[in-house]
Design a protein around this motif. Sequence first.
Motif, PDB file in Angstrom:
ATOM      1  N   ARG A 133      -6.470   9.306   2.479  1.00 46.25           N
ATOM      2  CA  ARG A 133      -5.121   8.768   2.295  1.00 46.25           C
ATOM      3  C   ARG A 133      -4.430   8.441   3.615  1.00 46.25           C
ATOM      4  O   ARG A 133      -3.240   8.139   3.639  1.00 46.25           O
ATOM      5  CB  ARG A 133      -4.266   9.753   1.479  1.00 46.25           C
ATOM      6  CG  ARG A 133      -4.721   9.858   0.033  1.00 46.25           C
ATOM      7  CD  ARG A 133      -3.844  10.791  -0.778  1.00 46.25           C
ATOM      8  NE  ARG A 133      -4.193  10.747  -2.183  1.00 46.25           N
ATOM      9  CZ  ARG A 133      -3.687   9.906  -3.070  1.00 46.25           C
ATOM     10  NH1 ARG A 133      -2.785   9.028  -2.687  1.00 46.25           N
ATOM     11  NH2 ARG A 133      -4.059   9.930  -4.335  1.00 46.25           N
ATOM     12  N   GLY A 134      -5.165   8.520   4.703  1.00 45.21           N
ATOM     13  CA  GLY A 134      -4.591   8.149   5.991  1.00 45.21           C
ATOM     14  C   GLY A 134      -3.591   9.155   6.516  1.00 45.21           C
ATOM     15  O   GLY A 134      -2.704   8.805   7.302  1.00 45.21           O
ATOM     16  N   ALA A 135      -3.710  10.413   6.051  1.00 46.03           N
ATOM     17  CA  ALA A 135      -2.780  11.458   6.502  1.00 46.03           C
ATOM     18  C   ALA A 135      -3.590  12.565   7.178  1.00 46.03           C
ATOM     19  O   ALA A 135      -3.637  13.702   6.709  1.00 46.03           O
ATOM     20  CB  ALA A 135      -1.997  12.022   5.317  1.00 46.03           C
ATOM     21  N   VAL A 136      -4.252  12.215   8.268  1.00 45.73           N
ATOM     22  CA  VAL A 136      -5.129  13.161   8.960  1.00 45.73           C
ATOM     23  C   VAL A 136      -4.351  14.420   9.333  1.00 45.73           C
ATOM     24  O   VAL A 136      -3.264  14.353   9.924  1.00 45.73           O
ATOM     25  CB  VAL A 136      -5.734  12.520  10.225  1.00 45.73           C
ATOM     26  CG1 VAL A 136      -6.634  13.520  10.941  1.00 45.73           C
ATOM     27  CG2 VAL A 136      -6.517  11.266   9.849  1.00 45.73           C
ATOM     28  N   LEU A 137      -4.884  15.589   8.960  1.00 50.99           N
ATOM     29  CA  LEU A 137      -4.198  16.854   9.206  1.00 50.99           C
ATOM     30  C   LEU A 137      -4.425  17.313  10.649  1.00 50.99           C
ATOM     31  O   LEU A 137      -5.495  17.808  10.997  1.00 50.99           O
ATOM     32  CB  LEU A 137      -4.711  17.920   8.238  1.00 50.99           C
ATOM     33  CG  LEU A 137      -4.182  17.846   6.809  1.00 50.99           C
ATOM     34  CD1 LEU A 137      -4.887  18.859   5.936  1.00 50.99           C
ATOM     35  CD2 LEU A 137      -2.682  18.069   6.765  1.00 50.99           C
TER      36      LEU A 137
ATOM     37  N   CYS B  56      -1.756   2.040 -11.118  1.00 51.92           N
ATOM     38  CA  CYS B  56      -1.060   0.746 -11.127  1.00 51.92           C
ATOM     39  C   CYS B  56      -1.921  -0.361 -10.538  1.00 51.92           C
ATOM     40  O   CYS B  56      -1.959  -1.477 -11.075  1.00 51.92           O
ATOM     41  CB  CYS B  56       0.253   0.855 -10.346  1.00 51.92           C
ATOM     42  SG  CYS B  56       1.428   2.020 -11.067  1.00 51.92           S
ATOM     43  N   GLU B  57      -2.590  -0.070  -9.430  1.00 47.55           N
ATOM     44  CA  GLU B  57      -3.416  -1.098  -8.804  1.00 47.55           C
ATOM     45  C   GLU B  57      -4.604  -1.462  -9.701  1.00 47.55           C
ATOM     46  O   GLU B  57      -4.980  -2.633  -9.805  1.00 47.55           O
ATOM     47  CB  GLU B  57      -3.917  -0.617  -7.439  1.00 47.55           C
ATOM     48  CG  GLU B  57      -2.846  -0.565  -6.352  1.00 47.55           C
ATOM     49  CD  GLU B  57      -1.887   0.603  -6.478  1.00 47.55           C
ATOM     50  OE1 GLU B  57      -0.826   0.574  -5.844  1.00 47.55           O
ATOM     51  OE2 GLU B  57      -2.194   1.566  -7.209  1.00 47.55           O
ATOM     52  N   GLU B  58      -5.171  -0.466 -10.369  1.00 46.74           N
ATOM     53  CA  GLU B  58      -6.314  -0.725 -11.255  1.00 46.74           C
ATOM     54  C   GLU B  58      -5.896  -1.572 -12.446  1.00 46.74           C
ATOM     55  O   GLU B  58      -6.594  -2.525 -12.820  1.00 46.74           O
ATOM     56  CB  GLU B  58      -6.894   0.594 -11.750  1.00 46.74           C
ATOM     57  CG  GLU B  58      -8.062   0.414 -12.728  1.00 46.74           C
ATOM     58  CD  GLU B  58      -8.481   1.717 -13.392  1.00 46.74           C
ATOM     59  OE1 GLU B  58      -9.629   2.111 -13.218  1.00 46.74           O
ATOM     60  OE2 GLU B  58      -7.644   2.320 -14.099  1.00 46.74           O
ATOM     61  N   ILE B  59      -4.751  -1.272 -13.050  1.00 44.08           N
ATOM     62  CA  ILE B  59      -4.350  -1.989 -14.262  1.00 44.08           C
ATOM     63  C   ILE B  59      -4.052  -3.452 -13.963  1.00 44.08           C
ATOM     64  O   ILE B  59      -4.296  -4.332 -14.786  1.00 44.08           O
ATOM     65  CB  ILE B  59      -3.133  -1.306 -14.936  1.00 44.08           C
ATOM     66  CG1 ILE B  59      -3.060  -1.729 -16.406  1.00 44.08           C
ATOM     67  CG2 ILE B  59      -1.826  -1.639 -14.230  1.00 44.08           C
ATOM     68  CD1 ILE B  59      -2.027  -0.960 -17.210  1.00 44.08           C
ATOM     69  N   VAL B  60      -3.562  -3.738 -12.750  1.00 43.27           N
ATOM     70  CA  VAL B  60      -3.304  -5.135 -12.376  1.00 43.27           C
ATOM     71  C   VAL B  60      -4.618  -5.914 -12.343  1.00 43.27           C
ATOM     72  O   VAL B  60      -4.704  -7.046 -12.851  1.00 43.27           O
ATOM     73  CB  VAL B  60      -2.588  -5.213 -11.006  1.00 43.27           C
ATOM     74  CG1 VAL B  60      -2.574  -6.649 -10.488  1.00 43.27           C
ATOM     75  CG2 VAL B  60      -1.164  -4.702 -11.137  1.00 43.27           C
TER      76      VAL B  60
ATOM     77  N   GLY C 137       0.432  10.342  -8.455  1.00 43.79           N
ATOM     78  CA  GLY C 137      -0.853   9.659  -8.320  1.00 43.79           C
ATOM     79  C   GLY C 137      -0.966   8.381  -9.121  1.00 43.79           C
ATOM     80  O   GLY C 137      -2.062   7.869  -9.328  1.00 43.79           O
ATOM     81  N   LEU C 138       0.178   7.843  -9.573  1.00 44.34           N
ATOM     82  CA  LEU C 138       0.132   6.603 -10.356  1.00 44.34           C
ATOM     83  C   LEU C 138      -0.146   5.395  -9.477  1.00 44.34           C
ATOM     84  O   LEU C 138      -0.615   4.365  -9.965  1.00 44.34           O
ATOM     85  CB  LEU C 138       1.460   6.381 -11.098  1.00 44.34           C
ATOM     86  CG  LEU C 138       1.952   7.499 -12.021  1.00 44.34           C
ATOM     87  CD1 LEU C 138       3.169   7.036 -12.803  1.00 44.34           C
ATOM     88  CD2 LEU C 138       0.846   7.948 -12.960  1.00 44.34           C
ATOM     89  N   THR C 139       0.167   5.493  -8.190  1.00 48.04           N
ATOM     90  CA  THR C 139       0.046   4.355  -7.289  1.00 48.04           C
ATOM     91  C   THR C 139      -0.170   4.841  -5.864  1.00 48.04           C
ATOM     92  O   THR C 139       0.153   5.992  -5.539  1.00 48.04           O
ATOM     93  CB  THR C 139       1.313   3.474  -7.353  1.00 48.04           C
ATOM     94  OG1 THR C 139       1.218   2.423  -6.393  1.00 48.04           O
ATOM     95  CG2 THR C 139       2.557   4.287  -7.076  1.00 48.04           C
ATOM     96  N   THR C 140      -0.698   3.937  -5.033  1.00 47.12           N
ATOM     97  CA  THR C 140      -0.851   4.258  -3.610  1.00 47.12           C
ATOM     98  C   THR C 140       0.379   3.828  -2.823  1.00 47.12           C
ATOM     99  O   THR C 140       0.448   4.036  -1.620  1.00 47.12           O
ATOM    100  CB  THR C 140      -2.085   3.553  -3.037  1.00 47.12           C
ATOM    101  OG1 THR C 140      -1.957   2.138  -3.221  1.00 47.12           O
ATOM    102  CG2 THR C 140      -3.358   4.044  -3.717  1.00 47.12           C
ATOM    103  N   LYS C 141       1.341   3.206  -3.516  1.00 41.55           N
ATOM    104  CA  LYS C 141       2.570   2.744  -2.863  1.00 41.55           C
ATOM    105  C   LYS C 141       3.657   3.800  -3.030  1.00 41.55           C
ATOM    106  O   LYS C 141       3.765   4.433  -4.080  1.00 41.55           O
ATOM    107  CB  LYS C 141       3.024   1.398  -3.450  1.00 41.55           C
ATOM    108  CG  LYS C 141       1.974   0.296  -3.320  1.00 41.55           C
ATOM    109  CD  LYS C 141       2.448  -1.011  -3.932  1.00 41.55           C
ATOM    110  CE  LYS C 141       1.364  -2.068  -3.858  1.00 41.55           C
ATOM    111  NZ  LYS C 141       0.966  -2.380  -2.489  1.00 41.55           N
TER     112      LYS C 141
END
Length: 651
Positions: A427-431, A196-200, A293-297
Amino acid sequence: MMHPEFNRIRNVRPRTETIPWESLEQKEQNTLKLLLFTATDAKEKFLHGFTYNDLLKISEETVADTRAIGVGRVSYLVEALCRIFESEAVVPLAVPFGKIPCERDFDEIIPWSYLDKKDATALLKILKTKPNLIDTFKDGFTYNNLLRVTNEDLRKARFYSSDKLRLLEVSLFGIFTSNSKILPSLRIQIRDSQNCEEIVGLIEKMILDEDLQSSRNLEIAKNRILLFFGGEETLESIGQKYGITRERARQIAEKVRKIRLDIENSWLLNEAKMLLKESSSLSNFGELAFDKGLTTKTDLSPKWFMELATILGDSTFLAFAKSELPRLQGGTDDLDKFNSSIQKFRTKIGIIDMQDVAVATGYSYDSILIAIRKRYPTALVCRNVILARASGFSSIFESTLAKQLMVKDALDIKELSIGIRRVSNYRGAVLEIEEDILLDLIRQVVGEPSSIKNMDNPLIADLKFSNHEKWLISIFRDSDSGLLHRDQISEKALRDGVSLGSLAIYLTYVPFLRLVAPSVFALVGTNHGDQQILEAKEIAKESTFQTEVAYQIAGNYINMELRPNMNTISSGVVFPPKELASAVKEITFKSICVCGGLESEQTIRMTKDGFWVGFSAILRHAFTTHDVNETRTLLLKFDLKNKTASIAGNT
């Protein structure tokens, strides 16, 4: 009255049929052209050939006025014309573009952006004389299209100028005799975009490239339009920010809303349609879009995809989404408040740590596990850590494992955990879980020995690599050692038209790459020894050099010689000598190229910190279009009066 010699012709053809010049020998062509030009004084009419009606205009006075033509030349000409007009045999029309050699696939689509606007407009006008092919020219044209153009088509398109035709042929010659990679048109990139972010970003570029709106108006409108992740700012605040009235801000936004790109079969909209069928509520739709995985939101709504469908012109998707929206707005996830609080603890790769949930909510592990099982029936458990798998979709945890095994099957479990941590960190989700717990979860998903065949999620079978991922895998497999330095990867990206910005992101988080030494990468599962790594570092070191800048100021011009290293090419930043910095510090230059193929909004300017920024567009254009590489010096010309920076050549 017609000349007596020409009266000998017993014509059996239609009087208005065009006979191409190629049907006559060169001497006969010259004779007839001279006679016709003298008789009619209308040279452009005979650019592609002549008709029998044209011969009727040649009189005895015409021949007399043309003193250079004797009786013998006229007789020879008439003999040749008799052979043509006294026969009903088909005279093939000449193919004006047939002399252009082609080193490409005859069906490869060349985007219109590879021609300058005048040439593109002229060629499109010619091709549109083929009524049954009009719809095929949205994305560009092919060599086969050119071979179908006849001289008659040029006449229908009123393309009479031989000079213009020659200039167009020169442009086409440069395209079809080059073997450089042709980048897909923006229309195709938008159609095939999977993010989504890329297509914008692609839509914004297309709006600007096709002059559908100015960059300022688009920037204003983005604050009000959901598609551009805006929509919350008031008209009043927008007006104050840009110095316009509320009404003017509304008008600008409405103009952008009315843009239609007419792009069919969008990959993203097809995926969104499947999500709408599977979702039980608006929040569930946002979660599934993120998991897919379509968007980071995590909260993207169906209305965003409806706005995408509107600008692309997909009325079928709009109708379907409108029919599904009431159900999603009135639906529930069948979760109580406790279940909702659990959903918030699910990380971006699908992990829930029950200890975190217990501390935050006060519930016991048993209660938490019951709630998780209710929300995620296929969840996997290892002590206090849960892999919360969404029904009907593969989690990022699973797809990360699968992509590593698609590159190399039967990988060691610890090796697979490295890919999981790469993606998780990005992705900011440190394990923050114990290593043995992570390894046990991986075993539950892929088995031991690991294999993609052991994965029980049926959707894994449909998992595919993105175009960027396919490209990365191919360049590593083509490498002799299987090792590549970051600069080598960047150079190949420039060669193949891959965005350096996207490349930097992919090198950071794709699960199947390993950083085996500073800036040296390898595919997962690649066998390499210390000596090979050392050799790869040495090769990269030998090719590394400082960016070289030399210049000469001559009146209103600065002639600069630039030999950029990969860091300069990637960042677009040059550090100029003091005198040069002083000469350009107040000037913003527009990047152009004499080939007409460089279209960019990026400008070259000095920052307060002394960085000369904005060279990315002109450098990438030089690499991809003019065969410039790290071994060559690029010649740039800066026009201080017109404030332009252009490519003057390379050495």
